[in-house]
Design a protein around this motif. Structure first.
Motif, PDB file in Angstrom:
ATOM      1  N   SER A 273     -38.863   7.259   6.786  1.00  0.00           N
ATOM      2  CA  SER A 273     -37.224   7.283   7.009  1.00  0.00           C
ATOM      3  C   SER A 273     -36.754   6.004   6.395  1.00  0.00           C
ATOM      4  O   SER A 273     -35.755   6.018   5.575  1.00  0.00           O
ATOM      5  CB  SER A 273     -36.987   7.427   8.521  1.00  0.00           C
ATOM      6  N   LEU A 274     -37.473   4.953   6.422  1.00  0.00           N
ATOM      7  CA  LEU A 274     -37.419   3.648   6.067  1.00  0.00           C
ATOM      8  C   LEU A 274     -37.247   3.628   4.350  1.00  0.00           C
ATOM      9  O   LEU A 274     -36.679   3.067   3.604  1.00  0.00           O
ATOM     10  CB  LEU A 274     -37.843   2.391   6.732  1.00  0.00           C
TER      11      LEU A 274
ATOM     12  N   ALA B 294     -34.631   5.645   2.817  1.00  0.00           N
ATOM     13  CA  ALA B 294     -33.281   5.070   2.854  1.00  0.00           C
ATOM     14  C   ALA B 294     -33.193   3.778   2.075  1.00  0.00           C
ATOM     15  O   ALA B 294     -32.108   3.642   1.526  1.00  0.00           O
ATOM     16  CB  ALA B 294     -33.092   4.378   4.403  1.00  0.00           C
TER      17      ALA B 294
ATOM     18  N   PHE C 108     -35.847  -5.405  11.221  1.00  0.00           N
ATOM     19  CA  PHE C 108     -35.151  -4.658  10.021  1.00  0.00           C
ATOM     20  C   PHE C 108     -34.700  -5.749   8.892  1.00  0.00           C
ATOM     21  O   PHE C 108     -34.804  -5.331   7.617  1.00  0.00           O
ATOM     22  CB  PHE C 108     -34.015  -3.742  10.541  1.00  0.00           C
TER      23      PHE C 108
ATOM     24  N   PHE D  40     -26.649   1.104   6.631  1.00  0.00           N
ATOM     25  CA  PHE D  40     -27.996   1.801   7.218  1.00  0.00           C
ATOM     26  C   PHE D  40     -27.770   1.573   8.658  1.00  0.00           C
ATOM     27  O   PHE D  40     -27.048   0.997   9.601  1.00  0.00           O
ATOM     28  CB  PHE D  40     -29.192   0.901   7.183  1.00  0.00           C
TER      29      PHE D  40
ATOM     30  N   VAL E  60     -29.680   2.231  12.176  1.00  0.00           N
ATOM     31  CA  VAL E  60     -30.904   1.925  12.803  1.00  0.00           C
ATOM     32  C   VAL E  60     -31.167   2.427  14.082  1.00  0.00           C
ATOM     33  O   VAL E  60     -30.397   1.973  15.045  1.00  0.00           O
ATOM     34  CB  VAL E  60     -31.403   0.458  12.567  1.00  0.00           C
TER      35      VAL E  60
ATOM     36  N   ILE F 217     -34.155   5.450  10.766  1.00  0.00           N
ATOM     37  CA  ILE F 217     -33.263   4.998   9.782  1.00  0.00           C
ATOM     38  C   ILE F 217     -32.512   6.304   8.883  1.00  0.00           C
ATOM     39  O   ILE F 217     -33.117   6.922   8.431  1.00  0.00           O
ATOM     40  CB  ILE F 217     -33.801   3.883   8.558  1.00  0.00           C
TER      41      ILE F 217
ATOM     42  N   ARG G 221     -29.219   6.524   5.922  1.00  0.00           N
ATOM     43  CA  ARG G 221     -28.394   5.822   4.985  1.00  0.00           C
ATOM     44  C   ARG G 221     -27.166   6.083   4.677  1.00  0.00           C
ATOM     45  O   ARG G 221     -26.819   7.242   4.966  1.00  0.00           O
ATOM     46  CB  ARG G 221     -29.167   5.853   3.698  1.00  0.00           C
TER      47      ARG G 221
ATOM     48  N   HIS H 114     -30.749  11.213   5.272  1.00  0.00           N
ATOM     49  CA  HIS H 114     -32.087  10.544   5.905  1.00  0.00           C
ATOM     50  C   HIS H 114     -33.463  11.456   5.547  1.00  0.00           C
ATOM     51  O   HIS H 114     -33.121  12.643   5.159  1.00  0.00           O
ATOM     52  CB  HIS H 114     -31.821  10.490   7.527  1.00  0.00           C
TER      53      HIS H 114
END
Length: 234
Positions: free
Chosen positions: A25-26, A29, A49, A75, A77, A100, A102, A111
């Motif tokens: 996910s990160l 994003a 983050f 974002f 979180v 995460i 976006r 996501h």
């Protein structure tokens, strides 16, 4: 040390380019084809983050509400969450899981739900930032606005744009397409070029614009009877 370039793809671009199993996910994003984790030991998720994104040239600012993201990339979180861990036949809990999402400048959310799943669009369930699967009463949610993207992969964006522009040229040279349609396409191309040359504009904004131009070009290629792979690719 080489800069870690970022290229925030749309859902459609990401899934079409075969990056599904490269990111979590990160990674999705922020536009990096990697499974990126957050440091969790002795640090808040906010600081974790912010620091992690700084490593990729992304400067973010914590904001109080989704309203502060209006017209900007941001974002959402979620976490940290308790995660069951195992070692030597024993299980224990660590507070380290996260997710995460976006947010695009138009307010839409995207996501990657799991590291093995494609990216997708998702709906907002409340003004706090809750989405399906992350919408408990006391859901740990933090919101950040993207203030700067220092290492945007301009070369990759330019390569994507070149393929689209080559198809646009075919359309503009064809008498079947009306003058009004051609002028609309030209104005979009000019807007893209102006935006692409501004160093402060994020890859997310550029890629969204390129996708819109690409959709227009593919519709017209169908009108022209072009069923080749070139006419269908992004």
């Amino acid at each position: 040390m080489e800069d870690k370039k970022t290229n925030m793809l749309t859902v459609e671009q990401f899934n079409a380019e075969g990056q599904i199993n490269k990111s979590n996910s990160l990674g999705f994003a922020i536009g990096v084809p990697e499974k990126i984790e957050l440091e969790f030991e002795g640090i808040s998720i906010d600081d974790s983050f912010t620091r992690r994104l700084a490593e990729y040239g992304m400067i973010v600012k914590k904001v109080d509400s989704l309203e502060a993201l209006k017209g900007k990339t941001g974002f959402i979180v979620y976490g940290f969450y308790n995660m069951q861990m195992g070692f030597a036949g024993m299980t224990y809990t660590e507070k380290r899981a996260f997710h995460i999402v976006r947010m695009n400048p138009d307010g839409t959310l995207v996501h990657k739900e799991d590291a093995t799943l494609p990216a997708k669009h998702i709906k907002l369930l409340n003004s706090k930032g809750g989405i399906e699967g992350y919408n408990e009463e006391n859901e740990p949610i933090t919101i950040f606005s993207l203030e700067e993207e220092r290492y945007a992969d301009r070369d990759a964006i330019r390569t994507r744009a070149d393929g689209i522009v080559s198809r646009i040229k075919k359309i503009l040279d064809n008498p079947v397409i009306t003058h009004e349609e051609k002028e609309d396409i030209k104005s979009r191309i000019m807007a893209y070029r102006q935006i692409a040359n501004e160093s402060t504009v994020t890859s997310n904004v550029i890629n969204i614009m390129l996708q819109r131009i690409d959709l227009i070009s593919r519709r017209h290629m169908i009108i022209l009877g072009d069923n080749s792979d070139e006419g269908r690719k992004q």
